[in-house]
Structures are given as C-alpha cells and as structure tokens.
Design an enzyme around this catalytic site. Sequence first.
Site, PDB file in Angstrom:
ATOM      1  N   HIS A 115       2.215   4.174  -3.096  1.00 30.13           N
ATOM      2  CA  HIS A 115       2.202   5.648  -3.038  1.00 30.13           C
ATOM      3  C   HIS A 115       3.530   6.214  -3.532  1.00 30.13           C
ATOM      4  CE1 HIS A 115      -1.671   6.277  -1.170  1.00 30.13           C
ATOM      5  NE2 HIS A 115      -1.370   5.499  -0.139  1.00 30.13           N
ATOM      6  N   HIS A 151       0.841  -1.205   0.000  1.00 25.48           N
ATOM      7  CA  HIS A 151       0.000   0.000   0.000  1.00 25.48           C
ATOM      8  C   HIS A 151       0.875   1.253   0.000  1.00 25.48           C
ATOM      9  CE1 HIS A 151      -3.682   2.316   1.334  1.00 25.48           C
ATOM     10  NE2 HIS A 151      -2.710   3.167   1.580  1.00 25.48           N
ATOM     11  N   GLU A 152       1.813   1.315   0.940  1.00 22.33           N
ATOM     12  CA  GLU A 152       2.661   2.508   1.058  1.00 22.33           C
ATOM     13  C   GLU A 152       3.692   2.580  -0.064  1.00 22.33           C
ATOM     14  OE1 GLU A 152       1.443   4.662   2.868  1.00 22.33           O
ATOM     15  OE2 GLU A 152       0.205   3.390   4.152  1.00 22.33           O
TER      16      GLU A 152
END
Length: 168
Positions: free
Chosen positions: A82, A78-79
């Site tokens: 980004h 998820h991170e």
Amino acid sequence: MKSQRVPIALQQIVMRVLRNKLATASTKLEKTFTEPLINYRQRGTIAGSAHLQAWEIRLNPILLIENGEIFINQVIPHELAHLLVYHCFGKTAPHGKEWKWMMAVILEVLPQTTHQFALTSIRKQIFHYHCQCDLSHQLTLRRHNKIQHGKGEYICKKCGQYLVWQNQ
C-alpha cells in the site's frame, strides 16, 4: 481491551522481513525508499493498516503474537505494498491493479486482500442483531455501544433496514 506488549524477538522478525521486502522493492523499482515507521497499536479485527501520508504501518499486537511468522509474512508485504503504491502511483483503489502488481511482481507475494487469522481472542463479546429480512448480524462491542449511545446506526445490505438488537 488492553494493548499487548510484542516480544522483542517478534519485533526483530518484523523488521527483518520489512527490510528484506523494502530492499527487493528498491532494487526492482530502481528507487530508494525510507523505512516506514512500525507501531503495534492496530485494534479490533484488522491485522494491519498502512497510513500513507505518515509512511507508517500499524500492526495488531494480539494477532501478531498469536500467529507469529505467518502473520509477518502476509501482513508486512500487504501493508508495505500500500505504501509503495502510494509513493509510485499516488492515490489508487486500495486493492486495485497497482497493488496486486506490487504484491505479485515486486514483492513476490500472493496478493490476498483479507486475512484468515482466528479472531476468537479478539471477539470476546458479540451482540446479535436482526433486520426485516431475518438475517442474523453479529456486531462487535464497539458497534453495539455506538448504537446504544445514539452515535451510530447500521443497515442490512440485503433489505436496507436498520439492525435491531436481539436482547436475549
């Protein structure tokens, strides 16, 4: 709240998953990416955060320790997504089409914008507030203290009125 020391075994799994996902992204995007810095200083109920310009991922040590590999397999991609989106596309909507594409197609992970980890150990002190429409609002110690020290105000999204503490 005191910071928790993350066991070395968990840190090693974090790095293994990060490196595997980074290698997958590098192959599919035909670009070389440097390994982002990982730190374990994320606080509150946030599982992790990506600091784009610093090329850094911050992880919540309490949620990591309590949830182990499930946390790692969800939060790391998820991170990382980004960071990769920022590198490839610049500034975009945080969980927009580019991020969803990066998660699903490049990192091969179901794009989920929020986590479902239990927060009971983190949310030890909850303060009950109310508004004009009689909704009950639960605020954390940090938000409660901001209000009490005159450094913050919170408004109900439904009625638009300021929240008032139910001092019981």
